[in-house]
Design an enzyme around this catalytic site. Sequence first.
Site, short mmCIF file in Angstrom:
data_model
loop_
_atom_site.label_atom_id
_atom_site.label_comp_id
_atom_site.label_asym_id
_atom_site.label_seq_id
_atom_site.Cartn_x
_atom_site.Cartn_y
_atom_site.Cartn_z
N GLU A 113 -6.41 -10.57 -0.84
CA GLU A 113 -7.49 -10.81 -0.45
C GLU A 113 -8.51 -10.24 -0.24
OE1 GLU A 113 -5.50 -6.97 2.44
OE2 GLU A 113 -3.12 -7.78 1.95
N GLU B 145 0.88 -1.52 -0.31
CA GLU B 145 0.08 0.09 0.26
C GLU B 145 0.43 1.43 -0.12
OE1 GLU B 145 -2.58 -0.55 3.35
OE2 GLU B 145 -3.44 -2.56 3.06
#
Length: 383
Positions: free
Chosen positions: A288, A171
């Site tokens: 995810e 991220e």
Amino acid sequence: MLTRREWMRQAAGVTAVAAMPGLLGSKGHAKTPSSDDQAISGAGSLKAHAAARGLLTGCAVNANLLREDEGFRKLLAEQYNIVVPENCMKWNILRPTADTYNFTDADSLVAFAETHGMKVRGHNFVWHEALPGWFATAVNKGNAQKFLVDHIRTVGGRYTGKMHSWDVVNEAIWIPDGRPDGMRTSSPWFQMLGPGYIDLAFRTARAADPTALLTYNDYSIEYDNDEEGKKRTAVLALLRRMKADKVPLDALGIQSHIHSVSKDGFSRGVSELIEGAKALGLQVFVTELDVNDDAIDTDDMAERDKIVAEVYRNYLTAALNGTEVKAVLTWGASDKNTWLNHGTKFRKQHPDRTQRPLPFDPEYAPAPAFFAMRECFDNAKKR
Ligand code: G3I
């Protein structure tokens, strides 16, 4: 090959099964009607259907459940050929103090995977979240590089040769921070080391574990809309720049935290990511996957589960088009444990009900999403 009912009888005992309302088809239980009679283990498992197409399939593992819940361990061993720690390889768990490491849970997960012939993804070396309490006072511009390098050498080195892949940087792109290259300036790593922390992390990771596939992992890049399009462009530009600079990078992780209700689809978005990664010679992992079901109006569980499964089907149909995506992992296996039910942060519209974002319900019975996943694996091209 066991049916789900037989499996549950073995795992929990007949009396306990009889007491589980879901297995008796009580009102509101959302199982696919014929699921009791459908074999879902052995050749019917997610991993068998995935492996037939050269795919890996797995889930994030909660260390407490792995330790305490026999049913969970059985489910993992039965269904998956790859696992990823939900939390136990993050700094806040591995690093109780600045000078010590605690590998208890991480070692247990790796040992469990070895015992059951599963692969392991590492998550993660560098993230702006999940940092230990001591981090803010102990780490500064003068020593941040040493902390980062020591951490990757120690953790990566401990599991050398045992990992399928590592999320080396997680991220790092955040458009609202306003930089032209999209870098997340609010990350302490960026603030202490500048944008170069990314290359440093990947180079250190390759040296620490030469066999793991080094992955850049990010979220909110899946949908066909301008906002996610901007982030997608910045992520792909980062990966392109890294490749041009010969930074060791093997894969893109698309987190895939998606929503049950959205005005946007994900066919263009996902294909841009996949084509972009392909042009750079990268593998792609869905890392995810889960479907936030808070926005579904109806409280009817069967209806909700059907909508969630449809989103799984749409998303995986897009993601598994072509052959670049090599692994599909959900963020958890069962609705018994999902980050979307921690507190009420992700239950704003329906605070009174728990979310059902995963392929198995809280009693470990397969939800419609399980069948959607299997079907999408069956429809995928062979890798
Ligand atoms: O274990 C403690 C518990 O003892 C304590 O009572 C409780 C009180 O808040 O906290 C528990 O720890 C929580 C932990 O999850 C386990 O449930 C932490 O507070 C909480 O911050 C932690 O959240 C995790 C989050 O990452 C931050 O690390 C979630 O479980 C985990 O699902 C989530 O995973 C992230 C991926 O790493 C990156 N992509 C997004 C994804 C979802 O946010």
